[in-house]
Design a protein around this motif. Structure first.
Motif, PDB file in Angstrom:
ATOM      1  N   SER A  31     -14.723 -20.578 -20.359  1.00 36.11           N
ATOM      2  CA  SER A  31     -15.903 -21.442 -20.207  1.00 36.11           C
ATOM      3  C   SER A  31     -15.653 -22.452 -19.098  1.00 36.11           C
ATOM      4  O   SER A  31     -14.567 -23.019 -19.002  1.00 36.11           O
ATOM      5  N   PHE A  33     -17.528 -25.772 -16.832  1.00 40.40           N
ATOM      6  CA  PHE A  33     -18.565 -26.810 -16.882  1.00 40.40           C
ATOM      7  C   PHE A  33     -18.563 -27.572 -15.561  1.00 40.40           C
ATOM      8  O   PHE A  33     -17.510 -27.879 -15.018  1.00 40.40           O
ATOM      9  N   TYR A  35     -19.898 -31.228 -14.033  1.00 35.42           N
ATOM     10  CA  TYR A  35     -20.410 -32.553 -14.363  1.00 35.42           C
ATOM     11  C   TYR A  35     -20.598 -33.361 -13.081  1.00 35.42           C
ATOM     12  O   TYR A  35     -19.940 -33.136 -12.084  1.00 35.42           O
ATOM     13  N   GLN A  37     -20.731 -37.557 -11.996  1.00 31.40           N
ATOM     14  CA  GLN A  37     -20.490 -38.915 -12.473  1.00 31.40           C
ATOM     15  C   GLN A  37     -20.931 -39.929 -11.430  1.00 31.40           C
ATOM     16  O   GLN A  37     -20.500 -39.881 -10.278  1.00 31.40           O
ATOM     17  N   LEU A  43     -21.626 -39.977 -16.891  1.00 32.93           N
ATOM     18  CA  LEU A  43     -21.163 -38.598 -16.812  1.00 32.93           C
ATOM     19  C   LEU A  43     -22.269 -37.673 -17.311  1.00 32.93           C
ATOM     20  O   LEU A  43     -22.685 -37.762 -18.453  1.00 32.93           O
ATOM     21  N   LEU A  45     -23.674 -33.636 -17.699  1.00 32.27           N
ATOM     22  CA  LEU A  45     -23.404 -32.207 -17.630  1.00 32.27           C
ATOM     23  C   LEU A  45     -24.506 -31.541 -16.815  1.00 32.27           C
ATOM     24  O   LEU A  45     -25.687 -31.683 -17.137  1.00 32.27           O
ATOM     25  N   TYR A  48     -23.197 -25.105 -17.556  1.00 36.82           N
ATOM     26  CA  TYR A  48     -21.953 -24.502 -17.982  1.00 36.82           C
ATOM     27  C   TYR A  48     -22.099 -22.998 -18.141  1.00 36.82           C
ATOM     28  O   TYR A  48     -23.193 -22.473 -18.349  1.00 36.82           O
ATOM     29  N   PHE A  49     -20.958 -22.341 -17.968  1.00 39.33           N
ATOM     30  CA  PHE A  49     -20.855 -20.889 -17.996  1.00 39.33           C
ATOM     31  C   PHE A  49     -19.938 -20.471 -19.143  1.00 39.33           C
ATOM     32  O   PHE A  49     -18.956 -21.140 -19.437  1.00 39.33           O
ATOM     33  N   ASP A  56     -26.347 -22.849 -20.022  1.00 36.85           N
ATOM     34  CA  ASP A  56     -27.259 -23.990 -20.107  1.00 36.85           C
ATOM     35  C   ASP A  56     -27.261 -24.702 -18.758  1.00 36.85           C
ATOM     36  O   ASP A  56     -26.265 -25.296 -18.369  1.00 36.85           O
ATOM     37  N   SER A  58     -29.807 -26.870 -17.987  1.00 31.10           N
ATOM     38  CA  SER A  58     -30.855 -27.880 -18.145  1.00 31.10           C
ATOM     39  C   SER A  58     -30.515 -29.203 -17.473  1.00 31.10           C
ATOM     40  O   SER A  58     -31.382 -30.018 -17.212  1.00 31.10           O
ATOM     41  N   PHE A  91     -17.231 -33.237 -11.171  1.00 38.18           N
ATOM     42  CA  PHE A  91     -16.075 -32.720 -11.893  1.00 38.18           C
ATOM     43  C   PHE A  91     -16.362 -31.320 -12.413  1.00 38.18           C
ATOM     44  O   PHE A  91     -17.469 -31.009 -12.849  1.00 38.18           O
ATOM     45  N   GLN A 103     -11.978 -29.652 -23.492  1.00 39.18           N
ATOM     46  CA  GLN A 103     -12.192 -29.338 -22.084  1.00 39.18           C
ATOM     47  C   GLN A 103     -11.131 -30.016 -21.236  1.00 39.18           C
ATOM     48  O   GLN A 103     -10.746 -31.153 -21.495  1.00 39.18           O
ATOM     49  N   PHE A 105     -10.273 -31.215 -17.413  1.00 37.30           N
ATOM     50  CA  PHE A 105     -11.011 -31.596 -16.220  1.00 37.30           C
ATOM     51  C   PHE A 105     -10.172 -31.431 -14.958  1.00 37.30           C
ATOM     52  O   PHE A 105      -8.958 -31.662 -14.962  1.00 37.30           O
TER      53      PHE A 105
END
Lengths: 114, 116
Positions: A31, A33, A35, A37, A43, A45, A48-49, A56, A58, A91, A103, A105
């Protein structure tokens, strides 16, 4: 373990230019993600995969933003055309099969759009 | 929708003072809870996490957090802070789907400044 790798670490560009940010997740993590900031919004989102498939998106602010994950070891976040309000630290994070969802980073890409 | 609230946006302490940062979440189901720390100019690093079992979780650098399910809280504590603890602290929650990928919902962060 090299951790999550992002490039470039810093990017300065002019408004209207295309920007491509890159991320290599930790080997074996399924997975990924992205992000953003900023001081104003904290922060956020973006997308993500899971197993290279976008789950998602969105949080992607608008059509100028796109993200791809062509394989398990590489993802890109593209902004075209860039605008000054896109200036932020971006990020990338990844996580593996553990059920707790921890997660990890990357160091981030600091983007400045002039 | 899930949300995470961090009540203190800025905290200023002197070295050796005790620290408690509040975190409340809104989701009523089974959750995993995290505290991340971001030192100046660096990326987020995991400080500690709660997945199951003992609700008092100990993390790195002397930090601990207590999960109180009835209060939907996961407050971060440290008995004696150091100047090097100056950083931004983020609380986060994810739903426990028993192995499925899920996103983290982050709080807005608490900026801690420790004065020497």
């Amino acid at each position: 373990d090299a951790g999550v790798i992002q490039s470039p670490r810093h990017e300065v560009t002019e408004m209207g230019q295309e920007v491509t940010l890159r991320c290599k997740p930790i080997s074996g993590h399924n997975s990924l993600f992205w992000y953003r900031q900023t001081m104003m919004r904290g922060l956020e989102l973006l997308i993500y995969f899971n197993n290279n498939v976008p789950i998602d998106d969105s949080g992607m602010p608008e059509d100028r933003f796109s993200a791809k994950m062509p394989n398990a070891s590489f993802s890109t976040l593209k902004i075209q055309p860039s605008e000054p309000r896109d200036s932020a630290v971006y990020f990338c994070a990844s996580h593996g099969e553990l059920a707790d969802g921890t997660q990890y980073f990357g160091p981030g890409t600091r983007l400045l759009v002039l | 929708a899930q949300s995470v609230s961090q009540h203190n946006h800025h905290v200023i302490l002197s070295e050796a003072a005790s620290l408690e940062l509040g975190c409340n979440y809104s989701y009523g189901g089974t959750v995993n809870l995290f505290w991340y720390v971001q030192y100046p100019g660096q990326h987020l690093q995991l400080l500690l996490k709660y997945f199951s079992g003992d609700p008092l979780v100990k993390g790195i650098k002397g930090f601990e957090a207590e999960f109180i399910k009835s209060k939907f809280s996961f407050n971060l504590r440290k008995p004696s802070v150091q100047w090097s603890d100056t950083a931004e602290y983020f609380c986060a929650v994810s739903k426990n789907y028993g192995g499925a990928t899920n996103k983290l919902i982050f709080g807005t962060g608490t900026l801690l400044a420790v004065q020497p």
